[in-house]
Write a protein that holds these residues in place. Structure first.
Motif, PDB file in Angstrom:
ATOM      1  N   LEU A 346       0.879  10.062  10.021  1.00  0.00           N
ATOM      2  CA  LEU A 346      -0.284  10.497   9.130  1.00  0.00           C
ATOM      3  C   LEU A 346      -0.204   9.732   8.002  1.00  0.00           C
ATOM      4  O   LEU A 346      -1.144   9.374   7.159  1.00  0.00           O
ATOM      5  CB  LEU A 346      -0.297  12.162   8.921  1.00  0.00           C
ATOM      6  CG  LEU A 346      -1.003  12.941  10.289  1.00  0.00           C
ATOM      7  CD1 LEU A 346      -0.391  14.573   9.876  1.00  0.00           C
ATOM      8  CD2 LEU A 346      -2.206  12.815   9.987  1.00  0.00           C
ATOM      9  N   VAL A 347       1.241   9.710   7.256  1.00  0.00           N
ATOM     10  CA  VAL A 347       1.419   9.027   6.031  1.00  0.00           C
ATOM     11  C   VAL A 347       0.784   7.651   6.350  1.00  0.00           C
ATOM     12  O   VAL A 347       0.300   7.101   5.376  1.00  0.00           O
ATOM     13  CB  VAL A 347       2.596   9.251   5.875  1.00  0.00           C
ATOM     14  CG1 VAL A 347       3.181   8.230   4.599  1.00  0.00           C
ATOM     15  CG2 VAL A 347       2.856  10.530   5.337  1.00  0.00           C
ATOM     16  N   HIS A 353      -5.954   3.343   4.978  1.00  0.00           N
ATOM     17  CA  HIS A 353      -6.948   3.723   4.457  1.00  0.00           C
ATOM     18  C   HIS A 353      -6.877   3.157   2.839  1.00  0.00           C
ATOM     19  O   HIS A 353      -8.077   2.769   2.650  1.00  0.00           O
ATOM     20  CB  HIS A 353      -7.143   5.168   4.383  1.00  0.00           C
ATOM     21  CG  HIS A 353      -7.592   5.745   5.602  1.00  0.00           C
ATOM     22  ND1 HIS A 353      -8.691   5.355   6.480  1.00  0.00           N
ATOM     23  CD2 HIS A 353      -6.954   6.941   6.593  1.00  0.00           C
ATOM     24  CE1 HIS A 353      -8.757   6.089   7.504  1.00  0.00           C
ATOM     25  NE2 HIS A 353      -8.145   7.269   7.421  1.00  0.00           N
ATOM     26  N   MET A 354      -5.739   3.130   2.433  1.00  0.00           N
ATOM     27  CA  MET A 354      -5.675   2.596   1.076  1.00  0.00           C
ATOM     28  C   MET A 354      -6.029   1.022   0.941  1.00  0.00           C
ATOM     29  O   MET A 354      -6.456   0.465   0.154  1.00  0.00           O
ATOM     30  CB  MET A 354      -4.293   2.951   0.534  1.00  0.00           C
ATOM     31  CG  MET A 354      -4.212   4.199  -0.131  1.00  0.00           C
ATOM     32  SD  MET A 354      -5.407   4.646  -1.428  1.00  0.00           S
ATOM     33  CE  MET A 354      -4.901   3.461  -2.653  1.00  0.00           C
ATOM     34  N   GLU A 355      -5.336   0.375   2.237  1.00  0.00           N
ATOM     35  CA  GLU A 355      -5.566  -0.934   2.227  1.00  0.00           C
ATOM     36  C   GLU A 355      -7.097  -1.131   2.564  1.00  0.00           C
ATOM     37  O   GLU A 355      -7.527  -2.203   1.973  1.00  0.00           O
ATOM     38  CB  GLU A 355      -4.779  -1.460   3.655  1.00  0.00           C
ATOM     39  CG  GLU A 355      -4.680  -2.822   3.938  1.00  0.00           C
ATOM     40  CD  GLU A 355      -3.851  -3.860   3.239  1.00  0.00           C
ATOM     41  OE1 GLU A 355      -3.635  -4.910   3.557  1.00  0.00           O
ATOM     42  OE2 GLU A 355      -2.989  -3.028   2.290  1.00  0.00           O
ATOM     43  N   GLN A 356      -7.679  -0.459   3.169  1.00  0.00           N
ATOM     44  CA  GLN A 356      -9.082  -0.435   3.213  1.00  0.00           C
ATOM     45  C   GLN A 356      -9.893  -0.035   2.004  1.00  0.00           C
ATOM     46  O   GLN A 356     -11.227  -0.059   2.243  1.00  0.00           O
ATOM     47  CB  GLN A 356      -9.797   0.355   4.406  1.00  0.00           C
ATOM     48  CG  GLN A 356      -8.839  -0.531   5.923  1.00  0.00           C
ATOM     49  CD  GLN A 356      -9.361   0.160   6.920  1.00  0.00           C
ATOM     50  OE1 GLN A 356      -9.624   1.480   7.221  1.00  0.00           O
ATOM     51  NE2 GLN A 356      -9.727  -0.427   8.138  1.00  0.00           N
ATOM     52  N   ALA A 362      -7.355   8.762   2.660  1.00  0.00           N
ATOM     53  CA  ALA A 362      -5.874   8.821   2.524  1.00  0.00           C
ATOM     54  C   ALA A 362      -5.299  10.051   2.213  1.00  0.00           C
ATOM     55  O   ALA A 362      -4.497  10.515   2.737  1.00  0.00           O
ATOM     56  CB  ALA A 362      -5.443   7.854   1.344  1.00  0.00           C
ATOM     57  N   PHE A 363      -6.085  10.891   1.005  1.00  0.00           N
ATOM     58  CA  PHE A 363      -5.713  12.062   0.656  1.00  0.00           C
ATOM     59  C   PHE A 363      -5.787  13.064   1.570  1.00  0.00           C
ATOM     60  O   PHE A 363      -5.148  14.096   1.906  1.00  0.00           O
ATOM     61  CB  PHE A 363      -6.427  12.288  -0.684  1.00  0.00           C
ATOM     62  CG  PHE A 363      -5.790  11.676  -1.808  1.00  0.00           C
ATOM     63  CD1 PHE A 363      -4.236  11.833  -1.992  1.00  0.00           C
ATOM     64  CD2 PHE A 363      -6.382  10.789  -2.512  1.00  0.00           C
ATOM     65  CE1 PHE A 363      -3.927  11.263  -3.254  1.00  0.00           C
ATOM     66  CE2 PHE A 363      -5.737   9.969  -3.700  1.00  0.00           C
ATOM     67  CZ  PHE A 363      -4.731  10.291  -3.842  1.00  0.00           C
ATOM     68  N   GLU A 368      -3.418  16.871   5.490  1.00  0.00           N
ATOM     69  CA  GLU A 368      -3.197  17.204   6.874  1.00  0.00           C
ATOM     70  C   GLU A 368      -1.753  17.343   7.319  1.00  0.00           C
ATOM     71  O   GLU A 368      -1.277  18.102   7.933  1.00  0.00           O
ATOM     72  CB  GLU A 368      -3.898  16.410   8.022  1.00  0.00           C
ATOM     73  CG  GLU A 368      -3.829  16.594   9.295  1.00  0.00           C
ATOM     74  CD  GLU A 368      -4.121  18.111   9.832  1.00  0.00           C
ATOM     75  OE1 GLU A 368      -3.372  18.669  10.899  1.00  0.00           O
ATOM     76  OE2 GLU A 368      -4.601  18.637   9.199  1.00  0.00           O
ATOM     77  N   ALA A 369      -0.998  16.280   6.723  1.00  0.00           N
ATOM     78  CA  ALA A 369       0.538  16.122   7.027  1.00  0.00           C
ATOM     79  C   ALA A 369       1.172  17.265   6.333  1.00  0.00           C
ATOM     80  O   ALA A 369       2.111  17.896   6.984  1.00  0.00           O
ATOM     81  CB  ALA A 369       0.961  14.821   6.182  1.00  0.00           C
TER      82      ALA A 369
END
Length: 589
Positions: A346-347, A353-356, A362-363, A368-369
């Motif tokens: 998940l992390v 997602h941050m890369e995209q 991302a949050f 969820e984690a």
């Protein structure tokens, strides 16, 4: 995330680039106009002609524009001044032969004057024919005639780019410093998608005009963007996935706490055994074998969904490191589907997602984690990293603190807390956190290196170099070592003492230990520019492009490569200007 490399090294190399970018003189914002005088093309003569003539300005002018700006500044012609095509009668060969040189010069000037009037009346085909007559009857070639005819071709529908290039070639053979012809040819080359050639001409025009031409400087930026976009797409399409440098990979995996090997029981399947080999290779920092083994494991009979999720997590991580973001996301999401409580996947999806460029997703992954395991300290550390990237330093510090409360033995949580405090303006707290971290982790190089970066940011050069030296000594105990402290030391010595040689030696040693260290390559490229070693700089930027992991990194490296190459081409084409160019670079730096 931010800690996948030293949190300051990439930023500091970029800052080094920004502070010394005038050494490149063009590209990436380097060719900044230093004065307010914009350049306007004129068909009244070449640049040398204009210096000889000082006509009184008319009271009211209207101009017809081409790619360079107003190309003609003539009084609005009377109806009879705009010639019809039948008026443009060429003299017979016999009549031309009977004329004196003076008469031919006068006739050519007359055709040119009529061409100017036709151009002002937007009769571009008529004007082109008149300029052709001027070329034909003139006793000696005149660059302005070719340049003016090129301006006509520019304004035709559609523009005749090939003919523009041909005419500007002729004009520039006669006058290599003819900036108007350079700009026109550059625009035509850009229209033909010959971006490298267009960049060459726009660069030459920018330098010849002593960086006072904002239009040419903006054209450099525009063409560079097109060129690097095109080349980046070509390279990424053909490039085989490959791992980045050892320094980068080891820093990435160091950002996650160590986890025990999966329990495969007494009778593991072939796939289970291969997965264990992959994880053991990972622990030994043998990354190529780790990749090979995990790919084999996933093609074999892994015994459980939990073990398969582990394998997908590792393969997805390596895909992410090679720049295969979509493939990484697919593997990590499948890992989560098989093992929803696997918080590391998940992390890592959050980092994808941050890369995209999607922090919201991302949050959601972090949330969820936390629902799956609120006591996993890695979640808070990496959420802090995302917040750090977003410059939310107070929230980042809160997450780093939570991570250390759950596990006080992870050095990066302490380091990043100190860095976040520093970025947030809490200097005293930051320095105190670093001192505690240095004391708590005396055998780790990272606190020494990162503390040195903050000292360097404060221009406490001697103290910074001392910390980098200590970090280098501690890294020598590893095999292979992390070379970032060496690069940092090189930058520090350059900023402190302007000692280019010492800085280069540090970076060269870093590359000896890790031949694919992008930070060392980027720094050497910039140091080469500082010394006017443009050919070497181009080579180093090309090497940086080879090492680039993502499209933005590749585009940045290519931008500097092509910008430097264009400057090098200028120096070859205008050798008499080379010394002046270096002088301008030194004065601008």
């Amino acid at each position: 995330m931010a800690s996948e490399t030293s949190p300051g090294i990439v930023d500091r190399v970029q800052r080094f680039v920004e502070e010394h970018k005038t050494a490149v003189l063009i590209g990436t914002g380097v060719a900044v106009a230093l004065g307010g005088a914009a350049y306007y093309a004129s068909t009244s003569g070449s640049d040398r002609d204009k210096k000889k003539k000082s006509p009184k300005p008319p009271k009211k002018r209207k101009s017809v524009k081409d790619a360079d700006g107003p190309i003609l500044e003539e009084r609005k012609p009377k109806a009879e001044q705009v010639p019809d095509e039948e008026e443009a009668v060429a003299p017979t060969p016999e009549a031309l032969a009977a004329m004196s040189l003076e008469e031919r010069t006068t006739l050519a000037a007359s055709y040119k004057s009529k061409g100017n009037a036709a151009y002002s009346g937007k009769k571009f085909a008529v004007a082109a024919r008149l300029y052709t007559l001027a070329i034909d009857v003139s006793p000696k070639p005149e660059p302005v005639y070719y340049s003016n005819r090129a301006a006509c071709y520019v304004n035709m529908t559609p523009p005749k780019h090939d003919l523009v290039v041909q005419d500007c070639d002729e004009a520039l053979k006669l006058d290599p410093n003819y900036v108007k012809a350079l700009n026109r040819r550059a625009m035509a080359l850009e229209g033909l998608h010959r971006y490298i050639d267009a960049l060459r001409d726009f660069t030459a025009a920018t330098i010849l005009n002593k960086f006072t031409d904002q239009n040419a400087a903006q054209s450099v930026e525009r063409v560079l963007k097109k060129l690097t976009g095109e080349k980046s797409a070509e390279i990424l399409l053909k490039r085989e996935p490959r791992l980045p440098s050892f320094t980068f990979i080891s820093a990435y995996f160091a950002a996650f706490r160590a986890r025990p090997l999966p329990d495969v029981g007494d009778a593991p399947t072939t796939g289970d055994s291969t997965l264990l080999l992959a994880l053991q290779a990972l622990a030994a920092e043998d990354y190529p074998h780790a990749v090979s083994f995990v790919n084999e494991a996933l093609a074999q009979d892994i015994s459980s969904e939990a073990h398969r999720a582990e394998a997908l997590n590792l393969r997805g991580t390596f895909k992410f490191l090679t720049g295969d973001v979509d493939g990484a996301k697919a593997d990590l999401q499948e890992s989560i589907r098989l093992a929803p409580a696997f918080t590391q996947s998940l992390v890592k999806v959050a980092s994808v997602h941050m890369e995209q460029g999607d922090p919201t997703k991302a949050f959601e992954c972090f949330d969820e984690a936390i629902r799956q395991n609120p006591d996993d300290p890695d979640i808070y550390y990496h959420r802090g990293q995302v917040l750090f990237i977003m410059s939310e330093f107070a929230d980042a510090a809160e997450n780093y603190t939570k991570s250390t409360e759950l596990d006080d033995g992870f050095v990066f949580s302490h380091i990043q807390l100190a860095v976040a405090q520093y970025k947030g303006g809490n200097l005293a707290n930051s320095m105190a956190t670093f001192r505690r971290t240095l004391k708590a982790f005396p055998t780790r190089s990272e606190p020494q290196n990162y503390y040195g970066e903050l000292l360097l940011d404060q221009q406490r050069f001697e103290d910074a170099v001392e910390k980098f030296d200590r970090a280098v000594e501690l890294e020598k105990l590893k095999s292979p070592p992390n070379v970032l402290p060496l690069v940092n030391k090189g930058l520090a010595l350059y900023q402190w003492k302007q000692d280019v040689g010492a800085a280069e030696r540090c970076c060269a040693e870093a590359l000896r230990l890790d031949p694919e260290c992008e930070a060392a390559v980027a720094t050497l490229a910039q140091l080469s520019l500082q010394q006017g070693k443009i050919e070497r700089a181009v080579e180093m930027f090309a090497r940086q492009a080879e090492l680039a992991r993502s499209e933005p990194e590749l585009a940045s490296a290519l931008t500097y490569q092509y910008a430097s190459a264009a400057q090098l081409e200028f120096m070859k084409n205008y050798p008499s200007m080379a010394a002046e160019l270096r002088s301008m670079a030194q004065n601008m730096a």
